[in-house]
Write a protein that holds these residues in place. Sequence first.
Motif, mmCIF file in Angstrom:
data_model
loop_
_atom_site.group_PDB
_atom_site.id
_atom_site.type_symbol
_atom_site.label_atom_id
_atom_site.label_comp_id
_atom_site.label_asym_id
_atom_site.label_seq_id
_atom_site.Cartn_x
_atom_site.Cartn_y
_atom_site.Cartn_z
ATOM 1 N N ASN A 216 -6.112 19.088 8.257
ATOM 2 C CA ASN A 216 -5.182 18.625 7.217
ATOM 3 C C ASN A 216 -5.642 17.318 6.561
ATOM 4 O OD1 ASN A 216 -3.324 20.756 7.541
ATOM 5 N ND2 ASN A 216 -2.457 19.764 9.345
ATOM 6 N N PHE A 217 -6.866 16.877 6.911
ATOM 7 C CA PHE A 217 -7.494 15.685 6.329
ATOM 8 C C PHE A 217 -6.846 14.380 6.768
ATOM 9 C CE2 PHE A 217 -7.794 19.064 2.984
ATOM 10 C CZ PHE A 217 -9.099 19.423 3.254
ATOM 11 N N TYR A 218 -6.054 14.375 7.810
ATOM 12 C CA TYR A 218 -5.438 13.122 8.238
ATOM 13 C C TYR A 218 -5.342 13.032 9.751
ATOM 14 C CZ TYR A 218 -1.071 15.768 8.936
ATOM 15 O OH TYR A 218 -0.122 16.676 9.358
ATOM 16 N N SER A 219 -5.174 11.806 10.205
ATOM 17 C CA SER A 219 -4.891 11.548 11.620
ATOM 18 C C SER A 219 -3.805 10.487 11.668
ATOM 19 C CB SER A 219 -6.155 11.070 12.349
ATOM 20 O OG SER A 219 -6.638 9.868 11.777
ATOM 21 N N VAL A 220 -3.440 10.069 12.873
ATOM 22 C CA VAL A 220 -2.397 9.057 13.004
ATOM 23 C C VAL A 220 -2.900 7.743 12.414
ATOM 24 C CG1 VAL A 220 -1.344 10.100 15.025
ATOM 25 C CG2 VAL A 220 -3.201 8.453 15.334
ATOM 26 N N THR A 221 -1.970 6.858 12.075
ATOM 27 C CA THR A 221 -2.327 5.571 11.504
ATOM 28 C C THR A 221 -3.120 4.730 12.491
ATOM 29 O OG1 THR A 221 -0.139 4.780 12.171
ATOM 30 C CG2 THR A 221 -0.407 5.448 9.866
ATOM 31 N N LYS A 222 -3.701 3.642 11.997
ATOM 32 C CA LYS A 222 -4.595 2.794 12.795
ATOM 33 C C LYS A 222 -3.969 2.409 14.126
ATOM 34 C CE LYS A 222 -7.409 -1.392 12.446
ATOM 35 N NZ LYS A 222 -7.790 -2.544 11.610
ATOM 36 N N THR A 223 -2.716 1.998 14.117
ATOM 37 C CA THR A 223 -1.967 1.724 15.347
ATOM 38 C C THR A 223 -0.607 2.384 15.211
ATOM 39 O OG1 THR A 223 -0.954 -0.319 14.495
ATOM 40 C CG2 THR A 223 -3.092 -0.523 15.605
ATOM 41 N N TYR A 224 0.102 2.497 16.323
ATOM 42 C CA TYR A 224 1.424 3.128 16.283
ATOM 43 C C TYR A 224 2.339 2.413 15.303
ATOM 44 C CZ TYR A 224 6.070 4.590 17.785
ATOM 45 O OH TYR A 224 7.358 5.057 17.798
ATOM 46 N N GLY A 225 2.282 1.096 15.297
ATOM 47 C CA GLY A 225 3.149 0.319 14.418
ATOM 48 C C GLY A 225 2.758 0.386 12.959
ATOM 49 N N SER A 226 1.561 0.929 12.681
ATOM 50 C CA SER A 226 1.142 1.049 11.289
ATOM 51 C C SER A 226 1.911 2.144 10.564
ATOM 52 C CB SER A 226 -0.364 1.350 11.206
ATOM 53 O OG SER A 226 -1.118 0.258 11.674
ATOM 54 N N GLU A 227 2.511 3.048 11.325
ATOM 55 C CA GLU A 227 3.383 4.046 10.710
ATOM 56 C C GLU A 227 4.678 3.334 10.315
ATOM 57 O OE1 GLU A 227 5.643 8.170 12.002
ATOM 58 O OE2 GLU A 227 3.729 7.665 12.947
ATOM 59 N N ARG A 228 4.976 3.309 9.024
ATOM 60 C CA ARG A 228 6.044 2.429 8.564
ATOM 61 C C ARG A 228 6.620 2.868 7.228
ATOM 62 N NH1 ARG A 228 1.047 0.859 7.475
ATOM 63 N NH2 ARG A 228 0.486 -0.209 5.539
ATOM 64 N N LEU A 229 7.706 2.234 6.864
ATOM 65 C CA LEU A 229 8.294 2.378 5.542
ATOM 66 C C LEU A 229 8.049 1.070 4.802
ATOM 67 C CD1 LEU A 229 11.678 4.071 6.546
ATOM 68 C CD2 LEU A 229 9.748 5.175 5.401
ATOM 69 N N SER A 230 7.210 1.118 3.787
ATOM 70 C CA SER A 230 6.867 -0.090 3.044
ATOM 71 C C SER A 230 7.762 -0.240 1.821
ATOM 72 C CB SER A 230 5.406 -0.051 2.586
ATOM 73 O OG SER A 230 4.535 -0.346 3.648
ATOM 74 N N GLN A 231 8.294 -1.444 1.650
ATOM 75 C CA GLN A 231 9.098 -1.736 0.474
ATOM 76 C C GLN A 231 8.219 -1.688 -0.772
ATOM 77 O OE1 GLN A 231 12.390 -2.340 0.452
ATOM 78 N NE2 GLN A 231 12.703 -2.322 2.659
ATOM 79 N N ALA A 232 8.737 -1.070 -1.834
ATOM 80 C CA ALA A 232 7.961 -0.939 -3.063
ATOM 81 C C ALA A 232 8.859 -1.142 -4.278
ATOM 82 C CB ALA A 232 7.306 0.448 -3.130
ATOM 83 N N PRO A 233 8.334 -1.749 -5.347
ATOM 84 C CA PRO A 233 9.133 -2.003 -6.551
ATOM 85 C C PRO A 233 9.284 -0.746 -7.405
ATOM 86 C CG PRO A 233 6.910 -2.785 -6.886
ATOM 87 C CD PRO A 233 6.970 -2.318 -5.458
ATOM 88 N N ASN A 234 10.299 -0.731 -8.257
ATOM 89 C CA ASN A 234 10.536 0.407 -9.149
ATOM 90 C C ASN A 234 9.332 0.693 -10.030
ATOM 91 O OD1 ASN A 234 13.185 0.996 -8.314
ATOM 92 N ND2 ASN A 234 14.016 -0.630 -9.611
ATOM 93 N N GLU A 235 8.647 -0.382 -10.450
ATOM 94 C CA GLU A 235 7.514 -0.213 -11.353
ATOM 95 C C GLU A 235 6.404 0.641 -10.720
ATOM 96 O OE1 GLU A 235 9.682 -3.883 -12.613
ATOM 97 O OE2 GLU A 235 9.055 -3.000 -10.690
ATOM 98 N N LEU A 236 6.248 0.553 -9.407
ATOM 99 C CA LEU A 236 5.232 1.370 -8.757
ATOM 100 C C LEU A 236 5.591 2.846 -8.864
ATOM 101 C CD1 LEU A 236 2.718 1.869 -7.084
ATOM 102 C CD2 LEU A 236 4.056 1.439 -5.020
ATOM 103 N N PHE A 237 6.850 3.167 -8.653
ATOM 104 C CA PHE A 237 7.274 4.566 -8.758
ATOM 105 C C PHE A 237 7.116 5.077 -10.187
ATOM 106 C CE2 PHE A 237 9.562 2.834 -5.101
ATOM 107 C CZ PHE A 237 9.179 3.743 -4.120
ATOM 108 N N ASP A 238 7.297 4.198 -11.162
ATOM 109 C CA ASP A 238 7.071 4.571 -12.561
ATOM 110 C C ASP A 238 5.615 4.969 -12.781
ATOM 111 O OD1 ASP A 238 9.707 4.002 -13.159
ATOM 112 O OD2 ASP A 238 9.286 1.987 -13.946
ATOM 113 N N GLU A 239 4.690 4.189 -12.194
ATOM 114 C CA GLU A 239 3.263 4.473 -12.355
ATOM 115 C C GLU A 239 2.883 5.784 -11.661
ATOM 116 O OE1 GLU A 239 1.319 2.992 -14.309
ATOM 117 O OE2 GLU A 239 2.281 1.051 -14.689
ATOM 118 N N ILE A 240 3.439 6.018 -10.483
ATOM 119 C CA ILE A 240 3.146 7.259 -9.757
ATOM 120 C C ILE A 240 3.701 8.456 -10.517
ATOM 121 C CG2 ILE A 240 3.644 8.558 -7.635
ATOM 122 C CD1 ILE A 240 3.604 5.830 -6.152
#
Length: 273
Positions: free
Chosen positions: A137-161
Motif C-alpha cells: 500500500n506504499f506506506y508504513s507506520v509513522t517514524k515513532t508512535y507519537g508521530s501519528e497525530r492530528l495536526s492543526q491546519a489553517p483554512n487556507e491550506l484546505f483551499d489550496e488542497i
Amino acid sequence: NEYDVTKYFQKDIFKETSDKQINNTIKELRAFFNWCIEKKYIEVNPLRSIKKIKVEKTEIKFWEVEEFMRFKDTLEYDMQNGSITEKKKAYLVNTLSCIGMSIGDRIGESRILSFGNCMRKYNLINIKHTIDEDEPNFYSVTKTYGSERLSQAPNELFDEIDRYKDFLIDVLGYEITDDTLIFLNHSTNRPYSDQTLRKHFKYYINKANVPEITMYDLRHSYVTNMMAQGFELYHISPNIGHVNFATTVNYYGGLANSIKKKMVEASSNIYKK
C-alpha cells in the motif's frame, strides 16, 4: 571484549555509514551490554571506552514568509497561465509546499496523505503513515508512535488542497475519492517518487530566485515561522510529531534564540529614521 568491538566497527559496512548512524549503533550496543551486565552474563561493558564520534550539527535552512510568498507567486503564475504540463507541475509543487509550510510535517508523511486525511470541518490533517514504496500500500507506520497525530491546519491550506483536487478532476479528468493519495502519479498509479518531487521543487526554486532549501526544510520553515509569531516550542512540538519535547528543544532551541533576537531587532526599526 573491547578488541572485538573495535574490529566490528572496522567492517566494510561502516565505510558507507554516516557518523550519526555509527553513534546510534554504539548507543544501542552499549545499552545491550549494560543489560548483559545487569543479568550477570558479563562483568564489563566492552564499549566503556569507545567514544561516540563528534558530529557537527548541520545548519538549519528555512524560508521566511516573504521568500515563500515569492516562491508561491511564481507557482501561481504557471497555475494560471502555463501549459497543461506546466500547470500540472505547478499545482503539484504548490500543494506540497503549502502543506509543509502550514503544518510542518515530514516529507515522507506528506507523500502518503490522502484527500480523506484532510478534515476541513475540524481544521485538522490526520497524519497516520509515512511513505514506504516497498510495501503493497506504499506506506508504513509513522517514524515513532507519537508521530501519528492530528495536526492543526489553517483554512487556507484546505483551499489550496481543494484547488488541486478540482484541477485533477475538472482539467485532467481523474477520478478522485477520499482514499486517493494527494500526490499520486496517476500515470503509474504509484506515489510520486522523491526524485521527481525534488526535481520539480528545485525547478521552481530556481525560477522564483529564492534561497535553495530542500522539501524537508519546509518543516523547518514552519517551525521558524511559528516562533517568529511568538509561539513557544512547547506549542509547536505536538503539531510536528515530537513525542518528547526535549527533541524539539534539542533541534530548534538554538534557532529559537536567534529568532527572538531577530524579533527584537525588527521591533527596534520603529525608532529608526
